[in-house]
Design an enzyme around this catalytic site. Structure first.
Site, PDB file in Angstrom:
ATOM      1  N   ARG A   1     -11.633   6.607 -12.282  1.00 42.80           N
ATOM      2  CA  ARG A   1     -12.200   5.505 -11.508  1.00 42.80           C
ATOM      3  C   ARG A   1     -12.408   5.893 -10.056  1.00 42.80           C
ATOM      4  NH1 ARG A   1      -7.774   1.048 -12.310  1.00 42.80           N
ATOM      5  NH2 ARG A   1      -6.043   2.373 -12.740  1.00 42.80           N
TER       6      ARG A   1
ATOM      7  N   ARG B   1     -20.750   2.757 -16.756  1.00 43.42           N
ATOM      8  CA  ARG B   1     -20.486   1.727 -15.738  1.00 43.42           C
ATOM      9  C   ARG B   1     -21.797   1.523 -14.987  1.00 43.42           C
ATOM     10  NH1 ARG B   1     -15.120   1.772 -12.407  1.00 43.42           N
ATOM     11  NH2 ARG B   1     -15.604  -0.443 -12.417  1.00 43.42           N
TER      12      ARG B   1
ATOM     13  N   CYS C   1      -8.620  -2.334  -2.468  1.00 43.44           N
ATOM     14  CA  CYS C   1      -8.821  -1.501  -3.656  1.00 43.44           C
ATOM     15  C   CYS C   1      -8.367  -0.054  -3.389  1.00 43.44           C
ATOM     16  CB  CYS C   1     -10.280  -1.546  -4.102  1.00 43.44           C
ATOM     17  SG  CYS C   1     -10.480  -0.968  -5.811  1.00 43.44           S
TER      18      CYS C   1
ATOM     19  N   ASP D   1     -19.159   1.434  -3.610  1.00 46.10           N
ATOM     20  CA  ASP D   1     -19.691   1.926  -4.880  1.00 46.10           C
ATOM     21  C   ASP D   1     -21.193   2.102  -4.769  1.00 46.10           C
ATOM     22  OD1 ASP D   1     -17.468   1.795  -7.153  1.00 46.10           O
ATOM     23  OD2 ASP D   1     -17.101   0.273  -5.656  1.00 46.10           O
TER      24      ASP D   1
ATOM     25  N   ASN E   1     -18.968  -3.200  -3.243  1.00 41.90           N
ATOM     26  CA  ASN E   1     -17.642  -2.597  -3.416  1.00 41.90           C
ATOM     27  C   ASN E   1     -16.794  -3.551  -4.250  1.00 41.90           C
ATOM     28  OD1 ASN E   1     -15.824  -0.386  -2.758  1.00 41.90           O
ATOM     29  ND2 ASN E   1     -14.680  -1.861  -1.548  1.00 41.90           N
TER      30      ASN E   1
ATOM     31  N   LYS F   1     -24.271   7.305  -2.124  1.00 42.08           N
ATOM     32  CA  LYS F   1     -23.982   6.078  -2.871  1.00 42.08           C
ATOM     33  C   LYS F   1     -25.152   5.097  -2.735  1.00 42.08           C
ATOM     34  CE  LYS F   1     -19.079   6.645  -3.098  1.00 42.08           C
ATOM     35  NZ  LYS F   1     -17.780   6.488  -2.447  1.00 42.08           N
TER      36      LYS F   1
HETATM   37  P1  RI2 Z   1     -14.378   6.373  -3.747  1.00 43.02           P
HETATM   38  C1  RI2 Z   1     -13.913   1.884  -6.606  1.00 43.02           C
HETATM   39  O1  RI2 Z   1     -14.378   1.203  -7.737  1.00 43.02           O
HETATM   40  C2  RI2 Z   1     -13.601   0.956  -5.451  1.00 43.02           C
HETATM   41  O2  RI2 Z   1     -14.467  -0.140  -5.382  1.00 43.02           O
HETATM   42  C3  RI2 Z   1     -13.763   1.917  -4.293  1.00 43.02           C
HETATM   43  O3  RI2 Z   1     -13.887   1.271  -3.044  1.00 43.02           O
HETATM   44  C4  RI2 Z   1     -15.017   2.639  -4.705  1.00 43.02           C
HETATM   45  O4  RI2 Z   1     -14.875   2.827  -6.119  1.00 43.02           O
HETATM   46  C5  RI2 Z   1     -15.272   3.947  -4.025  1.00 43.02           C
HETATM   47  O5  RI2 Z   1     -14.269   4.878  -4.281  1.00 43.02           O
HETATM   48  P2  RI2 Z   1     -13.618   1.299  -9.189  1.00 43.02           P
HETATM   49  O6  RI2 Z   1     -14.094   2.569  -9.834  1.00 43.02           O
HETATM   50  O7  RI2 Z   1     -15.672   6.934  -4.235  1.00 43.02           O
HETATM   51  O8  RI2 Z   1     -12.144   1.274  -8.957  1.00 43.02           O
HETATM   52  O9  RI2 Z   1     -14.341   6.313  -2.243  1.00 43.02           O
HETATM   53  O10 RI2 Z   1     -14.120   0.114  -9.953  1.00 43.02           O
HETATM   54  O11 RI2 Z   1     -13.182   7.055  -4.333  1.00 43.02           O
END
Ligand code: RI2
Length: 308
Positions: A18, A61, A129, A198, A208, A234
């Site tokens: 994730r 996803r 998160c 995200d 996000n 992103k």
């Molecule tokens: P990095 C996560 O989503 C969170 O929303 C977090 O802020 C975002 O991805 C970016 O994360 P999820 O996969 O790319 O937990 O900075 O649903 O690690």
């Protein structure tokens, strides 16, 4: 479908992998492995396999433009290559995959170098998160010798905030965990809010983890600066053509496993924070205004618009 792609897809769906960055890394590695072990004899068949992998991974996803940009980057390199021999095309995939991953790593370090300067000695930083980009930035500030505290939300329903809390504790940072609904209570008490992303739209809005827009609202009301730390990739190029970023809706079971029958439960994984709530996007190009995003992508990653 190659096992590595199916495996990565399942792990992404189950949230074993994730965070937007980790999802993109896993996807690109799976595609690379699948292409190395491809049995295709001709370029056409090789491209067909890549395209099938892409469809399966993209469906894992929905709100993951970094993964989509990563996989498209690789496929585009194969499509535009003059090579016809499969062994040569496999080399192309390996080379561009490593190049993409290296650049992703460089962006993460640049974001940490820039963003850590916003973390002052003796300050408190709130995050929501778990974003590996944000935790890396906070670790960097700590490594620079700054003493500061981190407040993290639990991030219901699947508690990614606990991952953040553990990482921060491991880094020797004073850390406090709060329930999501306590943000308003604590936001006056912090100097800075930093979250990950995200997806970033052409208008500079940020998608996000669910709850981020409420954190931003509370921060604005409290006049606490709200920053987003994210790689420019992103950015979702489809949004410039008028498409809305799709918000993934996850299983109600994540919220209440044995809920009474007849109860409606909604579980959107993300929400949209409008650009007017964002002080700046901390990215590999420095701290930018959300308004500048499209222009910057045009300048830095023009291929993003070509490979939709
Ligand atoms: P990095 C996560 O989503 C969170 O929303 C977090 O802020 C975002 O991805 C970016 O994360 P999820 O996969 O790319 O937990 O900075 O649903 O690690």
């Amino acid at each position: 479908m190659h096992e590595s792609v199916l495996n990565a897809t399942e792990r992404i769906k189950r949230l074993e992998i994730r965070g937007a960055r980790n999802v993109a890394i896993a996807a690109i590695k799976a595609v690379e492995k699948a292409s190395r072990e491809s049995k295709a004899k001709r370029k056409e068949a090789f491209l067909k396999e890549l395209s099938e992998s892409k469809s399966v991974l993209f469906a894992s996803r929905e709100t993951e433009p970094l993964m989509r940009n990563a996989v498209r980057y690789v496929i585009n390199a194969v499509e535009s290559s003059d090579e016809e021999a499969i062994s040569e095309l496999v080399t192309v995939v390996s080379q561009v995959s490593s190049q993409f991953l290296e650049r992703l790593e460089m962006s993460k370090e640049k974001i940490a170098a820039v963003g850590s300067k916003r973390v002052s000695n003796g300050s408190k930083v709130l995050t929501h998160c778990h974003s590996s980009t944000v935790t890396n930035m906070l670790r960097k500030a700590k490594d620079e010798g700054k003493s500061f505290e981190v407040v993290c939300t639990e991030s219901r329903p699947v508690f990614q905030g606990r991952i953040t809390a553990k990482e921060m504790l491991d880094a020797g940072i004073e850390t406090t965990l709060i329930v999501d609904s306590a943000v308003r209570y604590f936001v006056n008490d912090v100097d800075l809010v930093v979250v990950g992303a995200d997806a970033i739209t052409s208008e500079g809005n940020v998608i996000n983890k669910i709850g981020t827009s409420m954190v931003a609202l509370a921060a604005k009301e409290a006049r606490t600066p709200f920053y987003v730390a994210a790689e420019l990739l992103k950015f979702d190029p489809l949004t410039i053509h008028g498409d809305y970023e799709t918000i993934e809706e996850r299983s109600p079971q994540e919220i209440w496993e044995d809920a009474p029958s007849g109860l409606n439960i909604r579980n959107p994984a993300f929400d949209v924070t409008r650009r007017e709530f964002i002080h700046g996007i901390i990215c590999e190009e420095g701290i930018i205004s959300p308004h500048a995003i499209s222009e910057l992508i045009h300048r830095k990653y023009p291929w993003v618009f070509d490979v939709i």
